[in-house]
Design a protein around this motif. Structure first.
Motif, PDB file in Angstrom:
ATOM      1  N   CYS A  39       0.609  -1.436   0.062  1.00  0.00           N
ATOM      2  CA  CYS A  39       0.613   0.199  -0.186  1.00  0.00           C
ATOM      3  C   CYS A  39       1.227   1.076  -0.188  1.00  0.00           C
ATOM      4  N   LEU A  40       2.545   0.864  -0.312  1.00  0.00           N
ATOM      5  CA  LEU A  40       3.220   2.395   0.150  1.00  0.00           C
ATOM      6  C   LEU A  40       2.667   3.297  -1.818  1.00  0.00           C
ATOM      7  N   PRO A  41       3.486   4.594  -1.732  1.00  0.00           N
ATOM      8  CA  PRO A  41       2.806   5.196  -2.373  1.00  0.00           C
ATOM      9  C   PRO A  41       2.965   4.631  -4.112  1.00  0.00           C
ATOM     10  N   GLY A  42       2.379   4.363  -4.999  1.00  0.00           N
ATOM     11  CA  GLY A  42       2.873   3.336  -6.074  1.00  0.00           C
ATOM     12  C   GLY A  42       2.584   2.430  -6.438  1.00  0.00           C
ATOM     13  N   GLY A  43       1.962   2.087  -4.475  1.00  0.00           N
ATOM     14  CA  GLY A  43       2.359   0.437  -4.674  1.00  0.00           C
ATOM     15  C   GLY A  43       0.667  -0.798  -5.417  1.00  0.00           C
ATOM     16  N   PRO A  44       0.631  -1.873  -5.419  1.00  0.00           N
ATOM     17  CA  PRO A  44      -0.217  -2.377  -6.530  1.00  0.00           C
ATOM     18  C   PRO A  44      -0.942  -1.879  -5.282  1.00  0.00           C
ATOM     19  N   TRP A  45      -1.444  -1.976  -4.621  1.00  0.00           N
ATOM     20  CA  TRP A  45      -2.904  -2.108  -3.372  1.00  0.00           C
ATOM     21  C   TRP A  45      -3.340  -0.611  -2.876  1.00  0.00           C
ATOM     22  N   GLN A  46      -4.050  -0.045  -2.244  1.00  0.00           N
ATOM     23  CA  GLN A  46      -4.323   0.951  -1.322  1.00  0.00           C
ATOM     24  C   GLN A  46      -5.182   0.607  -0.160  1.00  0.00           C
ATOM     25  N   GLN A  47      -5.130   1.514   1.006  1.00  0.00           N
ATOM     26  CA  GLN A  47      -6.022   0.756   2.155  1.00  0.00           C
ATOM     27  C   GLN A  47      -7.833   1.768   1.474  1.00  0.00           C
ATOM     28  N   LEU A  48      -8.485   0.463   1.704  1.00  0.00           N
ATOM     29  CA  LEU A  48      -9.870   1.778   1.576  1.00  0.00           C
ATOM     30  C   LEU A  48     -10.412   2.068   2.780  1.00  0.00           C
ATOM     31  N   LEU A  49     -10.694   2.020   3.369  1.00  0.00           N
ATOM     32  CA  LEU A  49     -11.059   2.062   4.811  1.00  0.00           C
ATOM     33  C   LEU A  49     -10.089   1.369   5.848  1.00  0.00           C
ATOM     34  N   PRO A  50     -10.375   2.034   7.410  1.00  0.00           N
ATOM     35  CA  PRO A  50      -9.091   1.615   8.483  1.00  0.00           C
ATOM     36  C   PRO A  50      -9.436  -0.533   8.303  1.00  0.00           C
ATOM     37  N   GLY A  51      -8.690  -1.073   8.256  1.00  0.00           N
ATOM     38  CA  GLY A  51      -8.521  -2.538   8.181  1.00  0.00           C
ATOM     39  C   GLY A  51      -9.495  -3.206   7.512  1.00  0.00           C
ATOM     40  N   VAL A  52      -9.861  -2.288   6.073  1.00  0.00           N
ATOM     41  CA  VAL A  52     -10.260  -2.537   5.000  1.00  0.00           C
ATOM     42  C   VAL A  52      -9.122  -2.910   3.715  1.00  0.00           C
ATOM     43  N   TYR A  53      -8.720  -3.416   2.780  1.00  0.00           N
ATOM     44  CA  TYR A  53      -7.213  -3.429   1.665  1.00  0.00           C
ATOM     45  C   TYR A  53      -8.203  -3.037   0.348  1.00  0.00           C
ATOM     46  N   LEU A  54      -8.044  -2.593  -0.753  1.00  0.00           N
ATOM     47  CA  LEU A  54      -8.410  -2.775  -2.260  1.00  0.00           C
ATOM     48  C   LEU A  54      -7.381  -3.163  -2.875  1.00  0.00           C
ATOM     49  N   LEU A  55      -7.420  -4.629  -3.903  1.00  0.00           N
ATOM     50  CA  LEU A  55      -5.878  -5.278  -3.893  1.00  0.00           C
ATOM     51  C   LEU A  55      -6.175  -4.723  -5.500  1.00  0.00           C
ATOM     52  N   HIS A  56      -6.027  -3.517  -5.832  1.00  0.00           N
ATOM     53  CA  HIS A  56      -5.682  -2.492  -6.981  1.00  0.00           C
ATOM     54  C   HIS A  56      -5.363  -1.426  -6.650  1.00  0.00           C
ATOM     55  N   PRO A  57      -4.823  -0.759  -7.659  1.00  0.00           N
ATOM     56  CA  PRO A  57      -4.600   0.804  -7.696  1.00  0.00           C
ATOM     57  C   PRO A  57      -6.010   1.754  -8.548  1.00  0.00           C
ATOM     58  N   ALA A  58      -6.484   1.105  -8.753  1.00  0.00           N
ATOM     59  CA  ALA A  58      -7.968   1.813  -9.849  1.00  0.00           C
ATOM     60  C   ALA A  58      -8.746   2.703  -8.517  1.00  0.00           C
ATOM     61  N   PRO A  59      -9.527   3.695  -8.902  1.00  0.00           N
ATOM     62  CA  PRO A  59     -10.477   4.025  -7.856  1.00  0.00           C
ATOM     63  C   PRO A  59     -11.394   3.002  -7.340  1.00  0.00           C
ATOM     64  N   PRO A  60     -12.053   3.080  -6.285  1.00  0.00           N
ATOM     65  CA  PRO A  60     -12.333   2.266  -5.982  1.00  0.00           C
ATOM     66  C   PRO A  60     -14.513   1.785  -6.841  1.00  0.00           C
ATOM     67  N   THR A  61     -14.825   0.711  -7.352  1.00  0.00           N
ATOM     68  CA  THR A  61     -16.401   0.493  -7.837  1.00  0.00           C
ATOM     69  C   THR A  61     -17.301   0.796  -6.913  1.00  0.00           C
ATOM     70  N   ASN A  62     -18.175   0.503  -7.327  1.00  0.00           N
ATOM     71  CA  ASN A  62     -20.035  -0.114  -6.633  1.00  0.00           C
ATOM     72  C   ASN A  62     -19.600  -0.448  -5.629  1.00  0.00           C
ATOM     73  N   ASP A  63     -19.979  -2.109  -6.653  1.00  0.00           N
ATOM     74  CA  ASP A  63     -18.847  -2.931  -5.897  1.00  0.00           C
ATOM     75  C   ASP A  63     -17.960  -3.341  -4.543  1.00  0.00           C
ATOM     76  N   ASP A  64     -17.264  -2.263  -4.526  1.00  0.00           N
ATOM     77  CA  ASP A  64     -15.669  -2.469  -3.830  1.00  0.00           C
ATOM     78  C   ASP A  64     -16.245  -1.340  -3.225  1.00  0.00           C
ATOM     79  N   ARG A  65     -16.442  -0.313  -3.333  1.00  0.00           N
ATOM     80  CA  ARG A  65     -17.226   0.502  -1.529  1.00  0.00           C
ATOM     81  C   ARG A  65     -18.253  -0.083  -0.833  1.00  0.00           C
ATOM     82  N   VAL A  66     -19.584  -1.114  -1.306  1.00  0.00           N
ATOM     83  CA  VAL A  66     -20.136  -1.665  -0.678  1.00  0.00           C
ATOM     84  C   VAL A  66     -19.309  -2.259   0.316  1.00  0.00           C
ATOM     85  N   ARG A  67     -18.758  -4.047  -0.610  1.00  0.00           N
ATOM     86  CA  ARG A  67     -18.068  -4.486  -0.010  1.00  0.00           C
ATOM     87  C   ARG A  67     -16.698  -3.947   0.967  1.00  0.00           C
ATOM     88  N   GLY A  68     -16.369  -3.050   1.058  1.00  0.00           N
ATOM     89  CA  GLY A  68     -15.838  -2.756   1.815  1.00  0.00           C
ATOM     90  C   GLY A  68     -15.817  -2.688   2.860  1.00  0.00           C
TER      91      GLY A  68
END
Length: 335
Positions: A39-68
């Motif tokens: 999840c470092l800058p330029g890395g392939p993942w990002q932290q979506l919410l505390p304790g929840v991670y998005l395993l891609h660098p693109a903006p979250p989709t509807n499905d991503d936000r709901v599941r997160g």
């Protein structure tokens, strides 16, 4: 490797969704240090919410936000033992989506799409000590309803989702639109919506009162349309629609939605408020039945779900008129 070079993550085996909680990642062999590195800058993942991670660098989709949002709200309390197995549908606990986001997921066209919402409301037990954060609004309740599932997503029942949506709205036209669509779209009946709004102590708000009035008007129009279709599609005799009955001397007996004068059978739709249903209908029915008029009461729910059964009840009542004593004469006037 330079600072801006993306970090290549280890393949995460057993992960079937690109939004994962920290607990799910650990269960699949990814340490907290590895997650932080990805999840470092330029890395392939990002932290979506505390304790929840998005395993891609693109903006979250509807499905991503709901599941997160569900993973964040459904994570076990600190110190609690995990009892839910890891998997694509695990980690939600008792959490469920409610409010406008739930209505959007049910398919309401009057609700903004999830991606356009600034927040996703999530319902959790009152005992949870969980803060709202980022786009997640946590709502606690003492009586958690049984969720409905849409594409694997737990949603609060429509009536509860409507109440939580209305609680967050001050725009009268929007409140009116979503309540009207709930009835017109066949999601629920007016009385059940009003009960939920009353439980949430929302009926004192002026714009909600106005919308509830429109809700009953819409509910009646929908129920009448279904009743017309039932009578005609099942070959029942055409009644006199929407009439008032009175005694020859002028004593008012009540209004009914359909009346078969030759058989002295009346039908009333239960589209009034619960209190009106409790008192007014009972009095009218007793008056009419003392005069030999058979009264059939139909709720909008029954009209929607048991049309064939209703047609049998009506046909039986009409046929039974031949074996009854003639009813007293009543005056029939347009309502």
């Amino acid at each position: 490797m330079t600072q801006n070079t993306p970090v290549s993550p280890r393949p995460v085996h057993g992960v079937s969704h690109r939004v994962q909680s920290a607990a799910q990642l650990r269960a699949n062999g990814v340490s907290a240090a590895q997650t932080a590195t990805h999840c470092l800058p330029g890395g392939p993942w990002q932290q979506l919410l505390p304790g929840v991670y998005l395993l891609h660098p693109a903006p979250p989709t509807n499905d991503d936000r709901v599941r997160g949002a569900l993973l964040y709200a459904g994570r076990p309390p600190a110190g609690a033992r995990r009892t839910v197995p890891v998997g694509s549908g695990a980690g939600y606990g008792e959490a469920m989506v409610t409010g406008l986001a739930a209505l959007a997921l049910y398919g309401f066209t009057s609700a903004p799409p999830v991606i356009a919402l600034h927040r996703i409301d999530v319902l959790v037990p009152r005992t949870r000590r969980l803060r709202s954060t980022r786009f997640v609004q946590v709502t606690r309740t003492a009586a958690l309803p049984l969720p409905q599932r849409r594409v694997g997503v737990p949603l609060a029942p429509v009536e509860r989702a409507l109440a939580d949506a209305v609680a967050s709205l001050t725009d009268a036209p929007t409140v009116r639109r979503i309540l009207t669509e709930a009835v017109r779209g066949g999601y629920c009946e007016p009385a059940s919506v009003v009960t939920e709004l009353n439980t949430a102590k929302l009926l004192g708000r002026p714009h909600v009162v106005d919308a509830v009035d429109a809700l009953f008007v819409e509910g009646r129009a929908v129920a009448e349309g279904r009743l017309y279709e039932t009578v005609r599609s099942h070959g029942l005799p055409e009644p006199l629609w929407n009439v008032e009955l009175s005694l020859p001397g002028g004593g008012f007996l009540g209004g009914v939605d359909a009346y078969w004068p030759e058989q002295a059978v009346a039908l009333e739709l239960g589209t009034r408020s619960p209190l009106e249903e409790q008192f007014a209908f009972t009095a009218e029915r007793e008056q009419l039945e003392r005069l030999g008029v058979t009264v059939v009461r139909v709720t909008p729910k029954r009209l929607r779900e048991s049309v064939a059964q209703l047609s049998v009840v009506l046909r039986t009542a009409l046929m039974a008129a031949e074996d009854r004593e003639p009813a007293a004469y009543v005056v029939v006037l347009p309502r």
